[in-house]
Design a protein around this motif. Sequence first.
Motif, mmCIF file in Angstrom:
data_model
loop_
_atom_site.group_PDB
_atom_site.id
_atom_site.type_symbol
_atom_site.label_atom_id
_atom_site.label_comp_id
_atom_site.label_asym_id
_atom_site.label_seq_id
_atom_site.Cartn_x
_atom_site.Cartn_y
_atom_site.Cartn_z
ATOM 1 N N GLU A 1 2.047 2.690 -2.829
ATOM 2 C CA GLU A 1 3.384 2.100 -3.325
ATOM 3 C C GLU A 1 4.281 3.473 -3.556
ATOM 4 O OE1 GLU A 1 3.358 -0.044 -7.152
ATOM 5 O OE2 GLU A 1 2.403 -1.747 -6.051
ATOM 6 N N ARG A 2 5.479 3.333 -3.220
ATOM 7 C CA ARG A 2 6.470 4.237 -3.292
ATOM 8 C C ARG A 2 7.266 4.126 -4.895
ATOM 9 N NH1 ARG A 2 6.667 8.794 -0.327
ATOM 10 N NH2 ARG A 2 8.759 8.719 -0.977
ATOM 11 N N GLU A 3 7.390 5.271 -5.505
ATOM 12 C CA GLU A 3 7.808 5.437 -6.730
ATOM 13 C C GLU A 3 8.763 6.325 -6.691
ATOM 14 O OE1 GLU A 3 5.140 6.081 -9.932
ATOM 15 O OE2 GLU A 3 4.498 3.926 -9.973
ATOM 16 N N GLY A 4 10.231 5.942 -6.177
ATOM 17 C CA GLY A 4 11.152 7.103 -5.901
ATOM 18 C C GLY A 4 10.773 7.693 -4.655
ATOM 19 N N ARG A 5 10.725 9.120 -4.791
ATOM 20 C CA ARG A 5 10.400 9.851 -3.812
ATOM 21 C C ARG A 5 8.991 10.188 -3.557
ATOM 22 N NH1 ARG A 5 13.782 15.085 -4.500
ATOM 23 N NH2 ARG A 5 12.485 15.698 -2.671
ATOM 24 N N ARG A 6 8.271 9.788 -4.655
ATOM 25 C CA ARG A 6 6.563 9.994 -4.766
ATOM 26 C C ARG A 6 5.963 8.754 -4.490
ATOM 27 N NH1 ARG A 6 5.062 14.106 -8.361
ATOM 28 N NH2 ARG A 6 3.116 13.716 -7.771
ATOM 29 N N THR A 7 4.588 9.041 -4.160
ATOM 30 C CA THR A 7 3.680 7.828 -3.618
ATOM 31 C C THR A 7 2.757 7.730 -4.791
ATOM 32 O OG1 THR A 7 3.954 8.333 -1.187
ATOM 33 C CG2 THR A 7 2.084 7.208 -1.949
ATOM 34 N N ARG A 8 2.599 6.354 -5.208
ATOM 35 C CA ARG A 8 1.388 6.035 -6.183
ATOM 36 C C ARG A 8 0.288 5.257 -5.331
ATOM 37 N NH1 ARG A 8 -0.473 6.018 -10.972
ATOM 38 N NH2 ARG A 8 1.271 6.840 -12.212
ATOM 39 N N TYR A 9 -0.772 5.552 -5.597
ATOM 40 C CA TYR A 9 -2.072 4.978 -4.888
ATOM 41 C C TYR A 9 -2.615 3.906 -5.882
ATOM 42 C CZ TYR A 9 -1.496 9.091 -1.997
ATOM 43 O OH TYR A 9 -1.005 10.010 -1.256
ATOM 44 N N ILE A 10 -2.893 2.816 -5.184
ATOM 45 C CA ILE A 10 -3.562 1.693 -6.105
ATOM 46 C C ILE A 10 -4.862 1.524 -5.675
ATOM 47 C CG2 ILE A 10 -3.369 -0.843 -6.847
ATOM 48 C CD1 ILE A 10 -0.209 0.859 -6.006
ATOM 49 N N LEU A 11 -5.964 1.638 -6.327
ATOM 50 C CA LEU A 11 -7.346 1.487 -6.152
ATOM 51 C C LEU A 11 -7.751 -0.067 -5.941
ATOM 52 C CD1 LEU A 11 -8.840 4.244 -8.194
ATOM 53 C CD2 LEU A 11 -8.466 4.373 -5.739
ATOM 54 N N SER A 12 -8.846 -0.247 -4.774
ATOM 55 C CA SER A 12 -9.235 -1.413 -4.802
ATOM 56 C C SER A 12 -10.713 -1.432 -5.146
ATOM 57 C CB SER A 12 -8.918 -2.090 -3.440
ATOM 58 O OG SER A 12 -7.407 -2.326 -3.160
ATOM 59 N N PRO A 13 -11.068 -1.377 -6.479
ATOM 60 C CA PRO A 13 -12.359 -0.928 -6.577
ATOM 61 C C PRO A 13 -13.426 -1.981 -6.489
ATOM 62 C CG PRO A 13 -11.193 -1.350 -8.757
ATOM 63 C CD PRO A 13 -10.083 -1.548 -7.555
ATOM 64 N N ASP A 14 -13.019 -3.201 -6.077
ATOM 65 C CA ASP A 14 -14.038 -4.168 -5.911
ATOM 66 C C ASP A 14 -14.594 -4.274 -4.338
ATOM 67 O OD1 ASP A 14 -13.832 -4.921 -8.604
ATOM 68 O OD2 ASP A 14 -12.015 -6.194 -8.370
ATOM 69 N N GLY A 15 -14.061 -3.542 -3.607
ATOM 70 C CA GLY A 15 -14.761 -3.585 -2.270
ATOM 71 C C GLY A 15 -16.049 -2.897 -2.421
ATOM 72 N N ALA A 16 -16.818 -3.110 -1.079
ATOM 73 C CA ALA A 16 -17.996 -2.587 -1.150
ATOM 74 C C ALA A 16 -18.443 -1.526 -0.200
ATOM 75 C CB ALA A 16 -19.225 -3.732 -0.475
ATOM 76 N N LEU A 17 -19.249 -0.643 -0.622
ATOM 77 C CA LEU A 17 -19.444 0.741 0.291
ATOM 78 C C LEU A 17 -19.848 0.214 1.557
ATOM 79 C CD1 LEU A 17 -21.423 2.804 -2.621
ATOM 80 C CD2 LEU A 17 -19.029 3.081 -1.916
ATOM 81 N N ARG A 18 -19.534 1.040 2.470
ATOM 82 C CA ARG A 18 -19.577 0.805 4.002
ATOM 83 C C ARG A 18 -20.951 0.866 4.707
ATOM 84 N NH1 ARG A 18 -14.174 2.525 7.192
ATOM 85 N NH2 ARG A 18 -15.603 1.743 8.793
ATOM 86 N N HIS A 19 -21.913 1.714 4.266
ATOM 87 C CA HIS A 19 -23.012 2.041 4.846
ATOM 88 C C HIS A 19 -24.061 0.756 4.506
ATOM 89 C CE1 HIS A 19 -26.965 3.736 5.808
ATOM 90 N NE2 HIS A 19 -26.377 4.698 6.411
#
Length: 99
Positions: free
Chosen positions: A59-77
Amino acid sequence: MSEQAGQWHFLTNHARVLGAIARDPAARLRDIAEICCITVRTAQSIVTDLEQAGYIRREREGRRTRYILSPDGALRHPAEAHVPVRELLDVFTTHDCPR
């Protein structure tokens, strides 16, 4: 040849970048790269991978980027497919990791 050539590590750069983002969702790419001991270009590529896989979104916040985690996803292996990403992130965010 680098000192790390031929060595193996427990965590991939993708896991390191995800951990860095979990600790500081407003971190700049250059800060993430420095924390993870990778280039900015590699960090950018990994962030794109993580976003495309649905682990984070930007997500953009002005000139910066903020990252939003999606912690409910599963690991890939397949061996860890039952483990939610949240459990991995708990390891990264509940202990201070030296730089």
